[in-house]
Design a protein around this motif. Structure first.
Motif, PDB file in Angstrom:
ATOM      1  N   GLU A 191       0.868  -1.231  -0.026  1.00  0.00           N
ATOM      2  CA  GLU A 191       0.127  -0.044  -0.155  1.00  0.00           C
ATOM      3  C   GLU A 191       0.877   1.310  -0.053  1.00  0.00           C
ATOM      4  O   GLU A 191       1.805   1.249   0.556  1.00  0.00           O
ATOM      5  CB  GLU A 191      -0.826  -0.074   1.171  1.00  0.00           C
ATOM      6  N   ASN A 192       0.532   2.316  -0.950  1.00  0.00           N
ATOM      7  CA  ASN A 192       1.109   3.624  -0.905  1.00  0.00           C
ATOM      8  C   ASN A 192       2.566   3.611  -1.419  1.00  0.00           C
ATOM      9  O   ASN A 192       3.232   4.432  -1.263  1.00  0.00           O
ATOM     10  CB  ASN A 192       1.120   4.232   0.591  1.00  0.00           C
ATOM     11  N   THR A 193       2.886   2.442  -2.079  1.00  0.00           N
ATOM     12  CA  THR A 193       4.079   2.255  -2.655  1.00  0.00           C
ATOM     13  C   THR A 193       4.568   3.340  -3.585  1.00  0.00           C
ATOM     14  O   THR A 193       5.244   3.852  -3.792  1.00  0.00           O
ATOM     15  CB  THR A 193       4.488   0.800  -3.437  1.00  0.00           C
ATOM     16  N   ILE A 194       3.493   3.895  -4.502  1.00  0.00           N
ATOM     17  CA  ILE A 194       3.807   4.677  -5.671  1.00  0.00           C
ATOM     18  C   ILE A 194       3.877   6.254  -4.889  1.00  0.00           C
ATOM     19  O   ILE A 194       4.791   6.799  -5.530  1.00  0.00           O
ATOM     20  CB  ILE A 194       2.354   4.783  -6.546  1.00  0.00           C
ATOM     21  N   ASP A 195       3.152   6.531  -3.879  1.00  0.00           N
ATOM     22  CA  ASP A 195       3.465   7.739  -3.175  1.00  0.00           C
ATOM     23  C   ASP A 195       4.954   7.913  -2.336  1.00  0.00           C
ATOM     24  O   ASP A 195       5.370   8.796  -2.682  1.00  0.00           O
ATOM     25  CB  ASP A 195       2.506   7.776  -1.967  1.00  0.00           C
ATOM     26  N   LYS A 196       5.410   6.480  -1.999  1.00  0.00           N
ATOM     27  CA  LYS A 196       6.636   6.521  -1.404  1.00  0.00           C
ATOM     28  C   LYS A 196       7.811   6.915  -2.607  1.00  0.00           C
ATOM     29  O   LYS A 196       8.626   7.342  -2.125  1.00  0.00           O
ATOM     30  CB  LYS A 196       6.889   5.228  -0.543  1.00  0.00           C
ATOM     31  N   ILE A 197       7.340   6.054  -3.692  1.00  0.00           N
ATOM     32  CA  ILE A 197       8.578   6.185  -4.508  1.00  0.00           C
ATOM     33  C   ILE A 197       8.487   7.696  -5.360  1.00  0.00           C
ATOM     34  O   ILE A 197       9.629   7.943  -5.376  1.00  0.00           O
ATOM     35  CB  ILE A 197       8.129   5.140  -5.780  1.00  0.00           C
ATOM     36  N   LEU A 198       7.176   8.087  -5.371  1.00  0.00           N
ATOM     37  CA  LEU A 198       7.306   9.580  -5.851  1.00  0.00           C
ATOM     38  C   LEU A 198       7.919  10.488  -5.067  1.00  0.00           C
ATOM     39  O   LEU A 198       8.806  11.612  -5.048  1.00  0.00           O
ATOM     40  CB  LEU A 198       5.909  10.049  -6.234  1.00  0.00           C
ATOM     41  N   ALA A 232      -6.352  -3.117 -13.735  1.00  0.00           N
ATOM     42  CA  ALA A 232      -7.297  -1.896 -13.548  1.00  0.00           C
ATOM     43  C   ALA A 232      -6.650  -0.959 -12.285  1.00  0.00           C
ATOM     44  O   ALA A 232      -6.798   0.125 -12.390  1.00  0.00           O
ATOM     45  CB  ALA A 232      -8.774  -2.458 -13.772  1.00  0.00           C
ATOM     46  N   THR A 233      -6.623  -1.763 -11.158  1.00  0.00           N
ATOM     47  CA  THR A 233      -6.501  -0.987  -9.957  1.00  0.00           C
ATOM     48  C   THR A 233      -5.034  -0.404 -10.106  1.00  0.00           C
ATOM     49  O   THR A 233      -4.774   0.755  -9.787  1.00  0.00           O
ATOM     50  CB  THR A 233      -6.250  -2.004  -8.878  1.00  0.00           C
ATOM     51  N   SER A 234      -3.876  -1.095 -10.666  1.00  0.00           N
ATOM     52  CA  SER A 234      -2.698  -0.354 -10.728  1.00  0.00           C
ATOM     53  C   SER A 234      -2.428   0.578 -11.705  1.00  0.00           C
ATOM     54  O   SER A 234      -1.800   1.913 -11.526  1.00  0.00           O
ATOM     55  CB  SER A 234      -1.610  -1.577 -11.056  1.00  0.00           C
ATOM     56  N   LEU A 235      -3.125   0.462 -12.853  1.00  0.00           N
ATOM     57  CA  LEU A 235      -3.230   1.515 -13.877  1.00  0.00           C
ATOM     58  C   LEU A 235      -3.988   2.912 -13.434  1.00  0.00           C
ATOM     59  O   LEU A 235      -3.681   4.038 -13.592  1.00  0.00           O
ATOM     60  CB  LEU A 235      -3.899   1.001 -14.964  1.00  0.00           C
ATOM     61  N   GLN A 236      -5.031   2.757 -12.446  1.00  0.00           N
ATOM     62  CA  GLN A 236      -5.758   3.741 -11.790  1.00  0.00           C
ATOM     63  C   GLN A 236      -4.777   4.564 -10.711  1.00  0.00           C
ATOM     64  O   GLN A 236      -5.017   5.607 -10.735  1.00  0.00           O
ATOM     65  CB  GLN A 236      -7.051   3.051 -11.115  1.00  0.00           C
ATOM     66  N   GLN A 237      -4.136   3.750 -10.222  1.00  0.00           N
ATOM     67  CA  GLN A 237      -3.079   4.214  -8.859  1.00  0.00           C
ATOM     68  C   GLN A 237      -2.277   5.293  -9.773  1.00  0.00           C
ATOM     69  O   GLN A 237      -1.803   6.361  -9.451  1.00  0.00           O
ATOM     70  CB  GLN A 237      -2.421   3.258  -8.421  1.00  0.00           C
ATOM     71  N   GLY A 297      -1.091  11.110 -11.525  1.00  0.00           N
ATOM     72  CA  GLY A 297      -0.613  12.094 -12.602  1.00  0.00           C
ATOM     73  C   GLY A 297       0.114  11.638 -13.522  1.00  0.00           C
ATOM     74  O   GLY A 297       0.782  12.337 -14.308  1.00  0.00           O
ATOM     75  N   LEU A 298       0.322  10.172 -13.513  1.00  0.00           N
ATOM     76  CA  LEU A 298       1.334   9.430 -14.539  1.00  0.00           C
ATOM     77  C   LEU A 298       0.354   8.969 -15.552  1.00  0.00           C
ATOM     78  O   LEU A 298      -0.865   8.800 -15.443  1.00  0.00           O
ATOM     79  CB  LEU A 298       1.977   8.390 -13.876  1.00  0.00           C
ATOM     80  N   TYR A 299       1.031   8.865 -16.952  1.00  0.00           N
ATOM     81  CA  TYR A 299       0.466   8.116 -17.811  1.00  0.00           C
ATOM     82  C   TYR A 299       1.338   7.258 -18.782  1.00  0.00           C
ATOM     83  O   TYR A 299       2.568   7.551 -18.827  1.00  0.00           O
ATOM     84  CB  TYR A 299      -0.253   9.294 -18.695  1.00  0.00           C
ATOM     85  N   GLN A 300       0.962   6.572 -19.702  1.00  0.00           N
ATOM     86  CA  GLN A 300       1.820   5.881 -20.454  1.00  0.00           C
ATOM     87  C   GLN A 300       2.347   6.530 -21.651  1.00  0.00           C
ATOM     88  O   GLN A 300       1.568   7.490 -22.327  1.00  0.00           O
ATOM     89  CB  GLN A 300       0.908   4.627 -20.994  1.00  0.00           C
TER      90      GLN A 300
END
Length: 145
Positions: free
Chosen positions: A68-75, A96-101, A106-109
């Motif tokens: 949980e909150n890995t993306i926030d920690k990485i950012l 779907a969940t990971s792409l939504q996160q 604010g990230l995109y492919q």
């Protein structure tokens, strides 16, 4: 050869270890003058080189959704170093969940990266049509070259 999640995970970890080895070699130059850092967040590896701008080395690999909150920690890791974050998202981690996160952050492919592979057999080893290319297994001592 059919790709499985285990095989895809193996390829991803192989790429991570290769990348980590390359960055550790850069880190050893002049007391880490390039500012190399590697952060690990669950199954994700955040690679940062402060003095090499751009996405080539400043990238996240692995499972960015393992906790949980890995993306926030990485950012936060990248913000603290004033480096933009880039995620290399392997297909086995995309849903779907990971792409939504990622979207919510604010990230995109923006592009694609491919890993090519094949299983070597005895016929392939040492034989190629082009005399400039040799296919052979490397030994552990050659890995860092």
């Amino acid at each position: 050869m059919v790709i499985t999640k285990n095989l895809a995970d193996h390829f991803e970890m192989t790429e991570i270890k290769m990348f980590e080895s390359r960055l550790n070699a850069i880190k050893e130059i002049q007391d880490n003058a390039m500012g190399v850092e590697v952060g690990q967040f669950g199954g994700a590896y955040a690679f940062a080189i402060k003095n090499i701008p751009g996405p080539s080395y400043n990238v996240v690999k692995g499972d960015s959704f393992s906790s949980e909150n890995t993306i926030d920690k990485i950012l936060s890791f990248y913000r603290a170093r004033e480096i933009p974050a880039r995620f290399d998202l392997a297909p086995q981690y995309a849903n779907a969940t990971s792409l939504q996160q990622l979207h919510n952050a604010g990230l995109y492919q923006s592009d694609f990266h491919a890993t090519l592979y094949c299983e070597l057999n005895e016929e392939m080893v040492g034989k190629t049509k082009d005399s400039f290319i040799k296919i052979r297994q490397i030994n552990e001592a050659e890995f860092d070259c």
